[in-house]
Write an enzyme that holds these catalytic residues in place. Structure first.
Site, PDB file in Angstrom:
ATOM      1  N   ASN A   1       0.889  -1.390  -0.141  1.00 54.52           N
ATOM      2  CA  ASN A   1       0.131  -0.307   0.167  1.00 54.52           C
ATOM      3  C   ASN A   1       0.552   1.193   0.348  1.00 54.52           C
ATOM      4  O   ASN A   1       2.029   1.328   0.242  1.00 54.52           O
ATOM      5  CB  ASN A   1      -0.933  -0.451   1.877  1.00 54.52           C
TER       6      ASN A   1
ATOM      7  N   ASP B   1      -4.091  -5.602   2.535  1.00 52.76           N
ATOM      8  CA  ASP B   1      -5.081  -6.534   2.698  1.00 52.76           C
ATOM      9  C   ASP B   1      -5.195  -7.811   2.365  1.00 52.76           C
ATOM     10  O   ASP B   1      -5.593  -9.433   2.528  1.00 52.76           O
ATOM     11  CB  ASP B   1      -6.511  -5.739   2.082  1.00 52.76           C
TER      12      ASP B   1
ATOM     13  N   LYS C   1     -16.789   0.009   9.690  1.00 50.56           N
ATOM     14  CA  LYS C   1     -15.285  -0.485  10.617  1.00 50.56           C
ATOM     15  C   LYS C   1     -14.946  -0.501  12.155  1.00 50.56           C
ATOM     16  O   LYS C   1     -14.493  -1.582  12.591  1.00 50.56           O
ATOM     17  CB  LYS C   1     -13.865   0.177  10.091  1.00 50.56           C
TER      18      LYS C   1
END
Ligand code: C5P
Length: 403
Positions: A206, A275, A336
């Protein structure tokens, strides 16, 4: 906030002292700059004058001024003497009590704490004479911000570069900070990206500079916490007074987090954890061919969600996550908060240029069970302070440590 004397001695890093002066002021301190004769060959006093809005002291015996006693007055007024860059010469003079200019006289006259950021050629730094002088000063209580590695003005690559301005500012602030509000607490902070290796040369990861996490680690340390910074690959210099654990992948990050979870009062997951990870890592390099390459990616562990599950109904550690979103950050952040059983989610909109990834600034919304709070654009260190202000309210009064 304190009056700080900033002694600038003659190294190429003198230009960085301008940033140090500015950084100290940003944190609310008043700065009196003192330049040695050789420092003035690198940077003009006018630059420091413009920044500090004070006369820069360049001479112990300036005509017309009572400057021969000025160092005594300043010596009693200051809360801290910072010397950056500190050359081998100034280190030697301090160690041996030589007082032949304003800065070296000030050192002898003050009872304020002293912080030095040495900068010099690698061989000079490693010379027995300099090492002995540094040891003498350390034994007297002088604090140091270690020089970094990199290109030196002399063309060498090695240790000896003046530490980054922010490191010096943080170290100064930590010395001046009143007993911290997080004294006795342990904060585990993750930062930066994780890299998931495809083969020996390629990875997926990322975008993340690590700035937000490093700012949070620095702020928690400033408040007196024991800070364990678990960092994915990042170019940033680590803040002073934190324990740094370097990791690469999501699973390495999770192992490091889990190893410290039982001692943590706070877990701040500022890392941009990948992820997905390749289902297998190829040793060596995958040879390219003309056709497409298929990769199977599998989910990485959700470190925050796993910590939420492991905590169950206990109230320690306080769990803080981030939600970097390009859709509706608040709505997604709230989802979340629930899904990961966190106590706080810091939501930010990554579609703006002045927030997120490589930016020095951020604008976030802090989401907790009790509501949302929008924090307008501010420096990441300011945002870090505001996040920790809120986090402190979530800490139970006495950490429930097992005996
Ligand atoms: O699910 P999402 O990646 O959007 O959630 C972001 C938050 O969860 C961040 O705090 C991040 O550090 C954390 N996270 C994690 N493990 C993952 C992915 C994200 O702990 N595998």
């Amino acid at each position: 906030m304190a009056l700080i004397a900033l002694g600038v001695s003659g190294g190429i890093g003198a230009y960085k002292a301008v940033e140090i002066a500015r950084g100290l002021q940003t944190r609310g301190h008043d700065v009196a700059a003192i330049m040695t004769r050789s420092a003035r060959r690198f940077v003009g006093p006018v630059t420091f004058e413009a920044i500090t809005r004070r006369r820069v002291i360049t001479d112990q015996f300036a005509a017309g001024a009572n400057s021969d006693i000025e160092h005594i007055q300043l010596a009693t007024d200051i809360g801290l003497l910072v010397v950056a860059p500190a050359t081998a010469n100034v280190i030697g003079k301090f160690a041996h009590g030589i007082a032949d200019d304003f800065l070296s006289s000030l050192y002898l006259a003050t009872r304020a704490p002293v912080l030095m950021a040495p900068a010099m050629n690698t061989n000079m730094l490693e010379h027995e004479a300099v090492r002995a002088n540094l040891t003498t000063l350390a034994a007297r209580g002088v604090r140091f911000v270690d020089p970094g590695d990199g290109y030196l003005a002399c063309g060498w690559i090695g240790k000896g570069r003046l530490a980054e301005p922010e490191q010096v500012v943080e170290a100064a602030d930590a010395i001046l900070a009143p007993p911290g509000s997080l004294l006795g607490r342990c904060a585990v902070v993750t930062a930066g990206p994780t890299y998931e290796d495809i083969d020996a040369v390629r990875y997926i990861g990322n975008r993340s500079s690590g700035r937000m996490g490093y700012a949070l680690a620095a702020e928690a340390a400033r408040r007196g916490a024991r800070v364990i910074l678990i960092s994915g690959p990042s170019m940033l210099p680590p803040p002073s007074n934190v324990e740094v654990i370097r990791v690469r992948s999501a699973s390495e990050m999770q192992a490091a987090v889990n190893a410290h979870l039982s001692s943590a009062d706070l877990l701040v997951m500022a890392a941009a954890v990948a992820d997905y990870t390749p289902d297998q890592r190829t040793d060596g390099k995958i040879e390219k061919s003309d056709g497409p390459l298929g990769l199977t990616l599998v989910r990485t562990p959700d470190i925050l969600a796993d910590a939420g599950r492991a905590r169950g109904s206990a109230n320690r550690p306080v769990l803080i996550g981030f939600a970097a979103e390009s859709g509706d950050p608040v709505e997604r952040g709230r989802a979340k908060l629930r899904a990961k059983r966190a106590d706080m989610i810091v939501a930010n909109d990554i579609s703006r240029a002045d927030t997120g990834f490589d930016s020095e600034t951020n604008a976030v919304t802090i989401l907790t069970a009790t509501g949302d709070e929008a924090i307008p654009l501010a420096s990441k260190s300011r945002i870090a302070a505001l996040i920790l202000d809120r986090a402190e309210k979530l800490l139970s009064p006495v950490p429930a440590r097992s005996v």
